[in-house]
Enzyme design. Structure first.
Site, short mmCIF file in Angstrom:
data_model
loop_
_atom_site.label_atom_id
_atom_site.label_comp_id
_atom_site.label_asym_id
_atom_site.label_seq_id
_atom_site.Cartn_x
_atom_site.Cartn_y
_atom_site.Cartn_z
N GLU A 1 -7.00 -3.06 8.55
CA GLU A 1 -7.04 -2.09 7.45
C GLU A 1 -6.30 -2.64 6.24
O GLU A 1 -6.75 -2.51 5.10
CB GLU A 1 -6.43 -0.77 7.91
CG GLU A 1 -6.99 0.46 7.24
CD GLU A 1 -8.42 0.73 7.66
OE1 GLU A 1 -9.17 1.28 6.82
OE2 GLU A 1 -8.81 0.41 8.79
N ARG B 1 1.99 -0.51 14.23
CA ARG B 1 0.63 -0.48 14.76
C ARG B 1 0.31 -1.84 15.35
O ARG B 1 -0.08 -2.76 14.64
CB ARG B 1 -0.39 -0.09 13.68
CG ARG B 1 -0.23 1.34 13.19
CD ARG B 1 -1.34 1.75 12.24
NE ARG B 1 -1.15 3.12 11.79
CZ ARG B 1 -0.47 3.47 10.69
NH1 ARG B 1 0.08 2.52 9.94
NH2 ARG B 1 -0.33 4.74 10.36
N TYR C 1 6.56 -3.56 12.21
CA TYR C 1 5.30 -2.82 12.02
C TYR C 1 4.92 -2.07 13.30
O TYR C 1 5.00 -2.61 14.39
CB TYR C 1 4.20 -3.78 11.62
CG TYR C 1 2.94 -3.10 11.16
CD1 TYR C 1 2.97 -2.17 10.13
CD2 TYR C 1 1.71 -3.40 11.74
CE1 TYR C 1 1.82 -1.54 9.70
CE2 TYR C 1 0.55 -2.78 11.31
CZ TYR C 1 0.62 -1.85 10.30
OH TYR C 1 -0.53 -1.23 9.87
N HIS D 1 1.19 -9.16 15.26
CA HIS D 1 1.41 -10.18 16.28
C HIS D 1 2.78 -10.10 16.92
O HIS D 1 3.28 -11.05 17.46
CB HIS D 1 1.17 -11.57 15.67
CG HIS D 1 -0.19 -11.70 15.06
ND1 HIS D 1 -1.34 -11.66 15.81
CD2 HIS D 1 -0.59 -11.81 13.77
CE1 HIS D 1 -2.39 -11.78 15.01
NE2 HIS D 1 -1.97 -11.86 13.77
N GLU E 1 0.81 -1.23 0.00
CA GLU E 1 0.00 0.00 0.00
C GLU E 1 0.83 1.26 0.00
O GLU E 1 0.30 2.35 -0.22
CB GLU E 1 -0.98 0.01 1.19
CG GLU E 1 -0.40 0.43 2.51
CD GLU E 1 0.31 -0.71 3.23
OE1 GLU E 1 0.38 -0.65 4.46
OE2 GLU E 1 0.79 -1.65 2.56
N ASP F 1 -0.43 -4.01 4.80
CA ASP F 1 -0.06 -4.26 6.19
C ASP F 1 -0.84 -5.40 6.81
O ASP F 1 -1.96 -5.73 6.40
CB ASP F 1 -0.28 -2.99 7.04
CG ASP F 1 0.74 -1.91 6.71
OD1 ASP F 1 1.84 -2.25 6.25
OD2 ASP F 1 0.44 -0.72 6.90
N ASP G 1 -2.76 -5.92 9.30
CA ASP G 1 -3.81 -5.58 10.26
C ASP G 1 -5.14 -5.54 9.52
O ASP G 1 -5.21 -5.85 8.33
CB ASP G 1 -3.51 -4.25 10.95
CG ASP G 1 -3.34 -3.09 9.98
OD1 ASP G 1 -3.64 -3.26 8.78
OD2 ASP G 1 -2.91 -2.00 10.41
#
Length: 931
Positions: free
Chosen positions: A101, A327, A325, A372, A11, A97, A99
């Protein structure tokens, strides 16, 4: 693109460049640049849909909450590019990503591209060779449960905002908004301000002194008890200024000033002896590696980064392969990361600083779902801060160092030591027995603190605590005689609860399990952008509008700003992500009501009944005085205390404006009287302008005192005469057009000059102010030069060229020759570059360069010599603190240089011309239609 290629779509364009380095020639990496589809504004729906079930939300609540997605105009060319590349690829890897989103972005790509080749979902939490290799070895299908959770959240926020916001528009003000998390965050800030407004300070005194042994060793101690009763401290008082009831009041002695000073005097030259000595072992465990919220908190505390800046800098570190990552709400580290941290700690600090077995930390939130793994340095072998120092910007290095230290320290030994406490007693001249106490912690084995020893910040930190604690007490024995010196009485006053900062509100939201890591920074930005909250230094201060908004929501939508209810919604979304709840059924219950009888949002809004807007926007702030939130800002209102009545016999109402920079808790009864006293002079008639005959008045406005002229309204006869004098115009059908009324004339207005007040301003002063802008003369090139008074001081103006004046008097005295001399000089950078800075804030903690506020062409700006950022209009130079200035610069640096647009005007016109014909078929699809 040659046949047989594998197309990888991430993204982020920056991430695509980093990933491409680790993939072979068989892979082509491209980026979607975020979401390619989203729910449109209802006003942007095709005409035939606006009156249908999608018309209110771009979601159809009647058919399973089916969303209507549209490809945004800015992404149409990107979609065409991805489709073209996909035609020549034999495999597609969707790699946004890891997650919710990111899962949704992957699903939208799949729905729009409609690939006919094998598709794999590829996820990774670090952009390193090892991380990408593992990702390719562990591809999977798109997780529809995660997609459903994200889609539910998006629809939920649309339903919440589009149902509640219109109520705010009608009852409080236009442009306001309600949001599932933003409204709860605003409520926290408002409730804290309410506590501060209700707070009553309490005063108390204590003593401190220096004590020395016969050998000359000294230490300081504080009074802890008097005649066996413990001395009260600030924690013994409640917010009403009274002693708490948790302990018997008889057990606590509250020292008044006279008692404290007489005691200090009576202990002069008094002998002291050691009553007791105690040593206890001390042990301190390291904290787990960062999650999103703890990273934001530590970056705010140590680096003075706002949440937004922290996430922007962390995003760059992640995309360029320096950290994992960013978030996440999981404190777990992978086995590779644990081994890397233990190995590096052993190399740097010795094997004795690393426990025999790895440390494992329990999740704070059992439903942690974003990524995770905790935030850590990327790779199976960590790079030290020294190894990356020359590769990173100043802000990036600071944040990387913070993450590296926290990660390595999390796998190190506990810090060990002991805490020593001493109690000593002396008798005053009047017989009162005073007990003093002192304590200190001695670190005998630093353990994980060794990883923090290079921290240079002045704020309280682990290293600072360790350094302070190593101040040993002298070796003492029970019964030993001591000499007391410099025994001094000190007065204290309890303080109200501290306002939230970005760091502390993130901690509070996390503690209450409201929101998720990806929501904290945008939530804080939203409540500030909406004007609900401003920053004073690092503190978050609510506006009076926020008080009205929260009051309305509490009284009529209490369930939806309830902290526990909001937290339960987050748990429900987590259950949808795990496939334990079906999204449609959950949305049905939320919006239409549950089978258990629980009322839905639609029913609440449809049955609101009457809401008294005046009551919602009013607050009692003093006796018979209310604060009103009006269309043009807050003001005070009360009946005239002198009983004066108006022409209709009603009790006259007094009003007073509130200064824009006055915080709610500063509106005391005394301040209220000051504002009404100032308002008495507002509207004061100074006389008539001899040139126009118009009345000149002095007023108190929202932005300060000013003078203005009163332009009388036209009488009916004058208006009719004006209309009769106009020629009659006709429509094509021969009917006469209505004649236009004269445009309303704008009165001349000007702010009072420095040194002027509403009480003292005269007609002569007012006429001088209203004479501005003054025509000074004409330059040799024929252009007119004027002298004017601006928001930031007096200046000359010639066309678009402005030059600062040194004083306000110059506006009225400067001659054309003097003005020409000023314009003959080379223009200096900035409007007032020749003048001293408006404010100086010392050295920036990141760049270590001096930070000043200067007055520029577009207003005051903060600069460290390299980075310039305009001071927000909502903050005056006087309000600006050094912390806010540092934060503004850090945020500007985090954004990087402005990118130049490459879009062509002709392309924009073409896109605009074809928008209507292509929207429905080419750029939009419902979920059902796309599948």
């Amino acid at each position: 693109m040659p046949a047989g290629k594998k197309l990888v779509i991430v993204e982020s364009p920056a991430k695509s460049k980093s990933i491409a380095k680790y993939l072979g020639d068989d892979f082509i990496v491209d980026a979607s640049a975020g979401h390619i589809r989203d729910l449109p504004q209802p006003s942007d729906l095709p005409a035939d849909m606006k009156k249908g079930p999608f018309g209110k939300f771009a979601v159809n609540p009647e058919e399973g909450f089916k969303p209507y997605y549209v490809i945004s105009d800015s992404k149409k060319s990107k979609v065409r590019e991805l489709k073209a590349r996909l035609k020549e690829a034999d495999e597609l890897y969707l790699a946004p990503d890891a997650d919710r989103e990111g899962e949704a972005i992957a699903w939208h790509l799949l729905e729009v591209l409609k690939p006919k080749v094998p598709v794999y979902r590829m996820t990774f939490t670090e952009i390193t060779r090892e991380g990408i290799t593992r990702a390719l070895e562990n591809v999977r299908e798109i997780d529809q449960d995660l997609v459903d959770a994200q889609e539910t959240r998006r629809i939920l926020d649309r339903l919440f905002g589009y149902e509640l916001s219109p109520v705010l528009w009608r009852k409080v003000g236009k442009g306001l908004s309600a949001g599932r998390v933003q409204s709860v965050a605003t409520r926290l800030v408002v409730e804290r301000e309410r506590e501060r407004m209700a707070f009553i300070p309490a005063s108390y005194w204590d003593l401190s002194g220096t004590f020395s042994t016969d050998g000359g060793e000294e230490f300081t101690a504080k009074l802890t008890a008097l005649d066996g009763s413990r001395i009260a401290t600030g924690s013994d008082f409640d917010d009403r200024g009274e002693l708490k009831q948790t302990r018997s009041k008889q057990d606590v002695a509250v020292l008044k000033r006279d008692d404290a000073e007489s005691l200090a005097s009576g202990l002069t030259d008094a002998p002291f002896s050691v009553d007791s000595l105690e040593e206890k072992p001390y042990s301190r465990r390291p904290q787990p590696a960062f999650i999103t919220s703890t990273l934001q908190q530590e970056a705010a505390r140590r680096l003075r980064f706002s949440s937004r800046v922290t996430m922007q800098v962390a995003q760059r570190l992640y995309e360029n392969g320096y950290i994992t990552y960013m978030r996440t709400d999981s404190v777990t580290l992978s086995n590779e990361a644990v081994q890397a941290a233990r190995r590096q700690a052993t190399e740097l600090y010795g094997a004795d600083h690393v426990p025999e077995k790895p440390r494992f930390y329990a999740k704070k939130n059992e439903s942690a779902q974003e990524a995770h793994e905790a935030i850590r340095p990327a790779g199976d072998h960590f790079r030290t801060p020294g190894q990356v120092a020359n590769q990173l910007s100043a802000d990036e290095f600071k944040l990387y160092e913070l993450i590296w230290k926290r990660t390595v320290a999390s796998q190190m030994q506990d810090a060990k030591g002991f805490t020593a406490s001493v109690r000593l007693t002396g008798e005053a001249a009047d017989g009162r027995r005073a007990t003093f106490g002192a304590s200190g912690t001695v670190i005998t084995f630093p353990g994980f603190l060794a990883a923090y020893e290079e921290v240079k910040e002045q704020e309280e930190s682990d290293a600072a605590k360790a350094k302070d604690s190593n101040k040993r007490l002298p070796k003492l024995e029970e019964g030993e005689k001591l000499t007391g010196e410099d025994i001094e009485a000190k007065g204290h006053e309890t303080t109200p609860p501290a306002r939230y900062t970005e760091a502390s509100i993130v901690a509070e939201l996390e503690k209450r399990e409201i929101g998720r890591p990806s929501t904290y920074a945008p939530t804080i930005s939203t409540i500030m952008d909406r004007g609900y909250v401003t920053k004073r230094g690092s503190a978050l201060v609510p506006s009076w509008t926020a008080f009205s908004v929260i009051r309305l929501l509490e009284e009529h939508f209490g369930r939806y700003v309830n902290y526990d209810f909001t937290a339960r919604m987050e748990d429900d979304l987590d259950q949808i992500a795990r496939g334990e709840i079906e999204r449609e059924a959950w949305l049905q219950g939320f919006y239409f009501g549950a089978s258990s009888g629980e009322q839905g949002l639609k029913d609440v809004v449809d049955n609101l009944g009457e809401i008294d807007a005046r009551a919602i926007n009013s607050m009692a702030v003093a006796e018979n005085t209310h604060l009103r939130v009006g269309r043009y800002g807050p003001y005070l209102e009360r009946p005239n205390p002198d009983g004066v009545v108006d022409a209709e016999g009603e009790l006259e109402v007094q009003r007073a404006n509130l200064p824009q920079d006055l915080a709610p808790d500063e509106l005391t009864a005394q301040k209220v009287e000051e504002l009404f006293e100032q308002a008495k002079h507002s509207g004061k008639v100074l006389g008539d302008d001899p040139g126009t005959g118009r009345e000149i008045v002095a007023k108190d406005g929202r932005y300060g005192p000013y003078v203005t002229e009163v332009i009388p309204e036209m009488t009916e006869e004058e208006l009719q005469s004006y209309l009769d004098a106009q020629p009659t115009e006709y429509y094509k059908n021969g009917k006469p057009k209505p004649k236009k009324k004269p445009a309303k004339q704008k009165p001349r207005t000007g702010s009072l000059l420095s040194g002027m007040t509403l009480e003292t301003v005269s007609l002569e002063d007012a006429l001088k102010i209203l004479s501005l802008p003054r025509v000074v003369g004409t330059d040799d090139d024929g252009e007119e030069i004027t002298a004017q008074n601006g928001r930031f001081g007096p200046y000359l103006k010639k066309g678009s060229d402005s030059r600062s004046l040194e004083s306000e008097d110059q506006m009225f005295t400067i001659t054309v020759d003097e003005a020409k001399k000023i314009y003959a000089q080379p223009k200096q950078r900035g409007r007032r570059a020749a003048q001293p800075p408006l404010a100086e804030f010392g050295s920036d903690p990141t760049t270590e360069k001096p930070v000043v506020v200067k007055d520029g062409r577009f207003g005051p700006y903060v600069t460290d010599g390299e980075t310039n950022v305009t001071v927000p209009r909502s903050v005056s130079v006087e309000q600006l603190t050094k912390e806010h200035a540092y934060s503004l610069l850090a945020e500007k640096r985090a954004k990087g240089p402005a990118k130049k647009s490459t879009a062509k005007k002709s392309a924009a016109k073409k896109s605009g011309a074809t928008k209507k014909s292509t929207t429905k078929k080419s750029t939009a699809s419902t979920k059902a239609g796309a599948s």
